[in-house]
Design a protein around this motif. Structure first.
Motif, mmCIF file in Angstrom:
data_model
loop_
_atom_site.group_PDB
_atom_site.id
_atom_site.type_symbol
_atom_site.label_atom_id
_atom_site.label_comp_id
_atom_site.label_asym_id
_atom_site.label_seq_id
_atom_site.Cartn_x
_atom_site.Cartn_y
_atom_site.Cartn_z
ATOM 1 N N TYR A 1 49.942 33.063 44.950
ATOM 2 C CA TYR A 1 48.926 31.961 45.142
ATOM 3 C C TYR A 1 48.869 30.778 44.366
ATOM 4 O O TYR A 1 48.274 29.226 45.472
ATOM 5 C CB TYR A 1 48.597 32.349 43.101
ATOM 6 N N ARG B 1 47.105 28.199 48.050
ATOM 7 C CA ARG B 1 46.732 27.218 47.617
ATOM 8 C C ARG B 1 47.018 25.602 48.179
ATOM 9 O O ARG B 1 46.687 25.010 48.609
ATOM 10 C CB ARG B 1 47.216 27.420 46.200
ATOM 11 N N GLU C 1 53.085 37.321 42.839
ATOM 12 C CA GLU C 1 51.438 36.901 42.205
ATOM 13 C C GLU C 1 51.647 35.410 42.248
ATOM 14 O O GLU C 1 50.049 34.692 43.207
ATOM 15 C CB GLU C 1 50.611 36.826 40.911
ATOM 16 N N ILE D 1 44.196 33.499 38.009
ATOM 17 C CA ILE D 1 44.511 33.262 39.443
ATOM 18 C C ILE D 1 43.239 33.523 39.822
ATOM 19 O O ILE D 1 42.880 34.441 39.589
ATOM 20 C CB ILE D 1 46.042 34.076 39.753
#
Length: 396
Positions: free
Chosen positions: A365, A369, A361, A395
């Protein structure tokens, strides 16, 4: 008294990192503990026979087990002080932790036996007899045990010994339990109400609980616990303040027993620095760590691009992204490689162990981004963890 014995029988007693000095402290504590506990056992056992109080007899055998624990401590320090050999290249220091664990287990066993006898006394109460002589002996026992707690606690602090810390805890518990036994005998003598069995049971529960706590304290260094955060901060500051060192990360301390620690860490230096210069810096830090902290150290050198506009821009963006994950998140080992439209960014992300997100995760993420900032790069990142505060933000 103990300070006199320390100065008299422990040459170089101030050098507590010396294995021979550590053994001398453990030997002195063990010998004094054996003598005092045998004397206490004899006195309490006689009192128990005269009074018929199961709580006093149980307390006497508790002191007898303490004498056995002192022997275990004595043997443990002797074995822990042996030099490293081909079968044990990191020494025998962890035997001291095992010694502390054995003492803790003995404490629990004594508590269980005392609980069993106390329950029997609750079910089949018997009249007890209490005299001023018994009270005097129990009071003297409390004083002796408090004295033993104080010097073992002092020794444990001086040489950072979990074994002596367990012994000190046991001595403190003995003082408390004997005080409870004394108060219960006084209560019964005044009121005629038999609470000997209940008192013994309360003492047993207290002993078992303390033994479990001591077990936790001794098992942690055997498994591998987090090093002292204050020590880690101090070592990081020493390294960071070394000339030409731009940063430090991945500092790991391995504990192979008191006085035998090994450490590995990464330092960042300018990417245009010569290999010879980088080796000199690492070697100087390793020497200082051994000289000032008695820690064997191995250092990995990471290059960092300095005054490079592309690297600076990527660093700013990564810091912005990680700030949203939490104040305890950071990155290191940043490198930008490749050419044309195949530029790759390689780096490591460091998160607290108790961060609630999975590594996958976190990777997804950061990649998502960063792609919003510049999709032309390919991010290759490794997630590692450190002890610290949990992330403050989630997140999104």
């Amino acid at each position: 008294m103990m300070h006199f014995l320390v100065r008299r029988f422990i040459p170089g007693y101030e050098d507590t990192e010396d294995p021979s000095v550590r053994f001398a402290y453990g030997r002195l504590s063990g010998i004094v503990g054996i003598v005092l506990n045998l004397c206490l056992f004899a006195g309490k056992f006689i009192c128990g026979l005269l009074s018929g109080a199961i709580s006093i007899i149980a307390d006497a055998f508790n002191n007898l087990s303490d004498a056995g624990s002192s022997i275990i401590t004595l043997v443990g320090f002797r074995m822990a002080g042996q030099k490293a050999d081909k079968n044990h290249p990191y020494g025998h220091g962890r035997i001291e932790y095992i010694t502390g664990l054995i003492v803790s287990i003995v404490i629990i066993v004594v508590g269980i036996e005392l609980a069993r006898d106390s329950i029997s006394k609750i079910l089949h109460p018997e009249e007890t007899f209490f005299t001023p002589l018994i009270a005097l002996i129990l009071l003297a026992s409390i004083g002796v045990k408090l004295y033993m707690y104080l010097y073992n606690h002092s020794f444990a602090g001086s040489i950072h010994s979990v074994a002596l810390s367990s012994t000190a805890t046991d001595s403190r518990n003995d003082a408390i339990t004997t005080a409870i036994v004394l108060l219960s005998q006084i209560f019964t003598a005044v009121t005629g109400i038999l609470i000997d069995g209940w008192t013994g049971l309360a003492v047993a529960i207290f002993i078992i609980w303390s033994g479990i706590g001591s077990c936790k304290d001794t098992i942690s260094p055997l498994i591998g616990q987090e090093p002292d955060p204050e020590l880690v901060r101090t070592l990081e500051q020493v390294v960071e303040n070394t000339p030409d060192v731009l940063g430090v990360h991945d500092l790991l301390i391995h504990d192979y027993g008191p006085g035998n620690r090994m450490m590995s860490l990464h330092i960042e230096v300018r990417s245009d620095m010569s290999l010879l210069k980088a080796h000199e810096i690492a070697d100087a830090i390793e020497t200082r760590m051994w000289r000032e902290y008695s820690i064997h150290t191995v250092i990995h050198v990471d290059p960092r691009a300095v005054n490079d506009p592309e690297t600076d821009a990527v660093s700013i963006e990564l810091n912005r992204i990680l700030k949203d994950l939490g104040s305890d998140c950071s990155f290191h080992d940043l490198r930008i490689v490749g050419g044309g439209g195949k530029r790759k960014i390689l780096f490591d992300v460091s998160l607290p162990y108790d961060d609630r997100h999975t590594d996958d995760e976190i990777r997804e993420y950061i990649r998502r981004r960063f792609a919003e900032y510049n999709p032309s790069y390919r991010l290759i990142l490794t997630v590692d963890h450190h002890a610290g505060k949990p992330a403050e933000k989630g997140i999104s």
